[in-house]
Scaffold this active site. Structure first.
Site, PDB file in Angstrom:
ATOM      1  N   LYS A  37       0.836  -1.196   0.000  1.00 63.70           N
ATOM      2  CA  LYS A  37       0.000   0.000   0.000  1.00 63.70           C
ATOM      3  C   LYS A  37       0.875   1.253   0.000  1.00 63.70           C
ATOM      4  O   LYS A  37       2.091   1.189   0.210  1.00 63.70           O
ATOM      5  CB  LYS A  37      -0.910  -0.002   1.230  1.00 63.70           C
ATOM      6  CG  LYS A  37      -0.172   0.087   2.555  1.00 63.70           C
ATOM      7  CD  LYS A  37      -1.137   0.138   3.713  1.00 63.70           C
ATOM      8  CE  LYS A  37      -0.385   0.255   5.050  1.00 63.70           C
ATOM      9  NZ  LYS A  37      -1.311   0.393   6.181  1.00 63.70           N
ATOM     10  N   ARG A 134     -10.774   0.872  14.477  1.00 70.77           N
ATOM     11  CA  ARG A 134     -10.704   1.536  13.170  1.00 70.77           C
ATOM     12  C   ARG A 134     -11.788   0.992  12.246  1.00 70.77           C
ATOM     13  O   ARG A 134     -12.809   1.636  12.025  1.00 70.77           O
ATOM     14  CB  ARG A 134      -9.296   1.349  12.588  1.00 70.77           C
ATOM     15  CG  ARG A 134      -8.952   2.264  11.446  1.00 70.77           C
ATOM     16  CD  ARG A 134      -7.456   2.268  11.161  1.00 70.77           C
ATOM     17  NE  ARG A 134      -6.906   0.946  10.867  1.00 70.77           N
ATOM     18  CZ  ARG A 134      -5.612   0.735  10.599  1.00 70.77           C
ATOM     19  NH1 ARG A 134      -4.758   1.741  10.626  1.00 70.77           N
ATOM     20  NH2 ARG A 134      -5.171  -0.482  10.326  1.00 70.77           N
ATOM     21  N   HIS A 162      -6.314  -6.560  13.214  1.00 69.20           N
ATOM     22  CA  HIS A 162      -5.070  -5.788  13.203  1.00 69.20           C
ATOM     23  C   HIS A 162      -4.703  -5.436  14.632  1.00 69.20           C
ATOM     24  O   HIS A 162      -5.521  -4.897  15.379  1.00 69.20           O
ATOM     25  CB  HIS A 162      -5.227  -4.517  12.372  1.00 69.20           C
ATOM     26  CG  HIS A 162      -3.923  -3.802  12.120  1.00 69.20           C
ATOM     27  ND1 HIS A 162      -2.960  -4.310  11.286  1.00 69.20           N
ATOM     28  CD2 HIS A 162      -3.421  -2.645  12.612  1.00 69.20           C
ATOM     29  CE1 HIS A 162      -1.920  -3.487  11.249  1.00 69.20           C
ATOM     30  NE2 HIS A 162      -2.174  -2.470  12.067  1.00 69.20           N
ATOM     31  N   ARG A 214       0.968 -10.694   7.513  1.00 68.81           N
ATOM     32  CA  ARG A 214       1.034  -9.518   6.648  1.00 68.81           C
ATOM     33  C   ARG A 214       2.292  -8.719   6.983  1.00 68.81           C
ATOM     34  O   ARG A 214       2.428  -8.219   8.092  1.00 68.81           O
ATOM     35  CB  ARG A 214      -0.197  -8.635   6.848  1.00 68.81           C
ATOM     36  CG  ARG A 214      -1.525  -9.299   6.559  1.00 68.81           C
ATOM     37  CD  ARG A 214      -2.669  -8.299   6.671  1.00 68.81           C
ATOM     38  NE  ARG A 214      -2.682  -7.594   7.930  1.00 68.81           N
ATOM     39  CZ  ARG A 214      -3.280  -8.027   9.042  1.00 68.81           C
ATOM     40  NH1 ARG A 214      -3.912  -9.201   9.044  1.00 68.81           N
ATOM     41  NH2 ARG A 214      -3.256  -7.314  10.148  1.00 68.81           N
ATOM     42  N   TYR A 260      16.363  31.367   4.108  1.00 70.10           N
ATOM     43  CA  TYR A 260      15.232  32.196   4.543  1.00 70.10           C
ATOM     44  C   TYR A 260      15.268  32.476   6.044  1.00 70.10           C
ATOM     45  O   TYR A 260      15.585  31.598   6.853  1.00 70.10           O
ATOM     46  CB  TYR A 260      13.920  31.503   4.217  1.00 70.10           C
ATOM     47  CG  TYR A 260      13.598  31.424   2.740  1.00 70.10           C
ATOM     48  CD1 TYR A 260      13.339  32.570   1.998  1.00 70.10           C
ATOM     49  CD2 TYR A 260      13.552  30.194   2.097  1.00 70.10           C
ATOM     50  CE1 TYR A 260      13.036  32.495   0.649  1.00 70.10           C
ATOM     51  CE2 TYR A 260      13.251  30.104   0.743  1.00 70.10           C
ATOM     52  CZ  TYR A 260      12.995  31.260   0.033  1.00 70.10           C
ATOM     53  OH  TYR A 260      12.697  31.179  -1.312  1.00 70.10           O
ATOM     54  N   CYS A 306      14.834  24.857   1.953  1.00 72.68           N
ATOM     55  CA  CYS A 306      13.989  25.546   0.977  1.00 72.68           C
ATOM     56  C   CYS A 306      13.113  24.526   0.237  1.00 72.68           C
ATOM     57  O   CYS A 306      13.222  23.319   0.444  1.00 72.68           O
ATOM     58  CB  CYS A 306      14.849  26.302  -0.022  1.00 72.68           C
ATOM     59  SG  CYS A 306      16.060  27.411   0.724  1.00 72.68           S
ATOM     60  N   ASP A 308      13.230  23.646  -2.908  1.00 76.19           N
ATOM     61  CA  ASP A 308      13.956  22.847  -3.887  1.00 76.19           C
ATOM     62  C   ASP A 308      15.414  22.592  -3.521  1.00 76.19           C
ATOM     63  O   ASP A 308      16.084  21.825  -4.206  1.00 76.19           O
ATOM     64  CB  ASP A 308      13.937  23.559  -5.251  1.00 76.19           C
ATOM     65  CG  ASP A 308      12.561  24.065  -5.599  1.00 76.19           C
ATOM     66  OD1 ASP A 308      11.647  23.238  -5.685  1.00 76.19           O
ATOM     67  OD2 ASP A 308      12.402  25.293  -5.751  1.00 76.19           O
TER      68      ASP A 308
END
Length: 382
Positions: A37, A134, A162, A214, A260, A306, A308
């Protein structure tokens, strides 16, 4: 697809195979279900699914209908279980695509019966909520769910729960959940697969392996918690490393500010290098101060990260193109995903999941089985 920026996540498929082999040995007679997932926890669902299948896995697990369909569109023809909620509109699609869905309530069973179309029966695994809070029927509703599924046109193939705290030293909640599930299973019809173990339970509580386990986060070589990491009987091998290169180097004078907000000011003459990775890639702003590896030595990220780019403080001048290891090993040093998680005040699960699609995944040690054609358009195997 060509990649011109040196930032990339390298996925070692050999590590995936090794972890699967270790879990298969740990599980004994039980099957291993590979959980892919969230795009394989950020590692690439299609590539991890193919590697798992090549390693003998018969059942894959995802969270959403769309994830299951993406695997089908990629040519994955093995059994796929959708563990999350499935709307009625998806029921006929699941029948057509041979996708197993989760029955999560008595009401869902009734609604799905109305939505089911002709053709092959809808394959269903029943989810029991033993304490996670859940999804799933309550333990006292299990017998009613059995009856409803028996009278439906569905194929009742499996049942699962679970564990909420299998990764903790205190086993009180785990023990209560296991006891509740045992009560549910006493009246279970024959021929139904039982799977209750997640990664933590498979590692720490092998006695509850049942028919299948699992394996999610630990398939990728990441321990579910520090406690499990310290006491794991399996040496997990991390599959993901993150690397880039220096793209700019400069010497700054005492008192120079970086990035910054001028949150970093140099104390003396310093060598500052710029890296082409930022929070738009998944290197979040909270990683200011995190160390990276250059020539096998740790150096800090200075100033705010930043969108990028980010900056690091070097110990001396280095050339543009110098490799930088953000996650993984370089020389005798290593930066683990757990270190990023601690810096960000989160869990290791989040770290590979937040690496965005802008970071290409490069696959190494892949077998590229001829029977499982590789079709990805945004990643590459080498």
């Amino acid at each position: 697809m060509e990649n011109y920026r040196p930032t990339k996540a390298v996925i070692n498929l050999g590590a995936i195979r090794k972890n699967l082999e270790s879990f298969q040995q740990r599980a004994g007679h039980a099957e291993v279900i590979a959980v892919v997932k969230a795009d394989g926890y950020g590692h690439g669902a299609e590539e991890i699914a193919r590697t798992a299948i090549e390693s003998g896995v018969h059942l894959l697990a995802v969270a959403t209908p769309d994830e299951a369909l993406a695997l089908r569109r990629a040519g994955i023809d093995r059994d796929i279980l959708v563990m999350g909620a499935v709307p009625p509109a998806f029921v006929p699609v699941a029948q057509r695509e041979n996708i197993i869905v989760t029955a999560l309530s008595l009401e869902w069973i009734e609604t799905a019966q109305q939505a089911a179309g002709p053709g092959q029966p809808l394959r269903v695994h029943l989810k029991v909520d033993t304490g996670m809070g859940r999804l799933g029927v309550q333990p006292e509703e299990a017998e009613t769910a059995y009856a409803k599924l028996a009278s439906s046109p569905f194929s009742f193939d499996g049942i699962f729960t679970h564990f909420a705290a299998a990764d903790e030293q205190d086993t009180a909640l785990f023990d209560r959940q296991a006891e509740r599930m045992n009560g549910v299973l006493k009246r279970l019809p024959e021929g139904v697969m039982v799977h209750v173990s997640n990664s933590a339970a498979a590692l720490m509580h092998p006695s509850v392996a049942c028919d299948a386990v699992r394996i999610g986060i630990s398939l990728y070589g990441i321990a579910p918690s520090p406690f499990v990491g310290e006491h794991s009987p399996i040496a997990l091998e991390p599959a993901l490393s993150l690397e880039t290169e220096i793209v700019h180097v400069k010497k700054v004078q005492p008192g120079a500010t970086i990035s910054y907000g001028a949150t970093y000011r140099s104390e003396g003459e310093e060598w500052i290098a710029t890296l082409p990775i930022g929070y738009a890639d998944g290197m979040l702003r909270g990683l200011q101060g995190q160390e990276v590896l250059v020539r096998g030595e740790r150096v800090p990220i200075v100033g705010r990260v930043c969108m990028d780019q980010c900056m690091i403080r070097l110990k001396g001048p280095l050339p543009v193109g110098e490799p930088v290891q953000l996650i993984g090993r370089q020389g005798d040093e290593a930066v683990l995903i757990d270190e990023w998680a601690e810096k960000l005040g989160t869990i290791p699960y989040e770290i590979p999941c937040i690496l965005t699609k802008r970071v290409p995944r490069i696959y190494v040690n892949g077998t590229k089985n001829a029977g499982l054609p590789f079709q990805s358009t945004d990643s590459m195997i080498r």
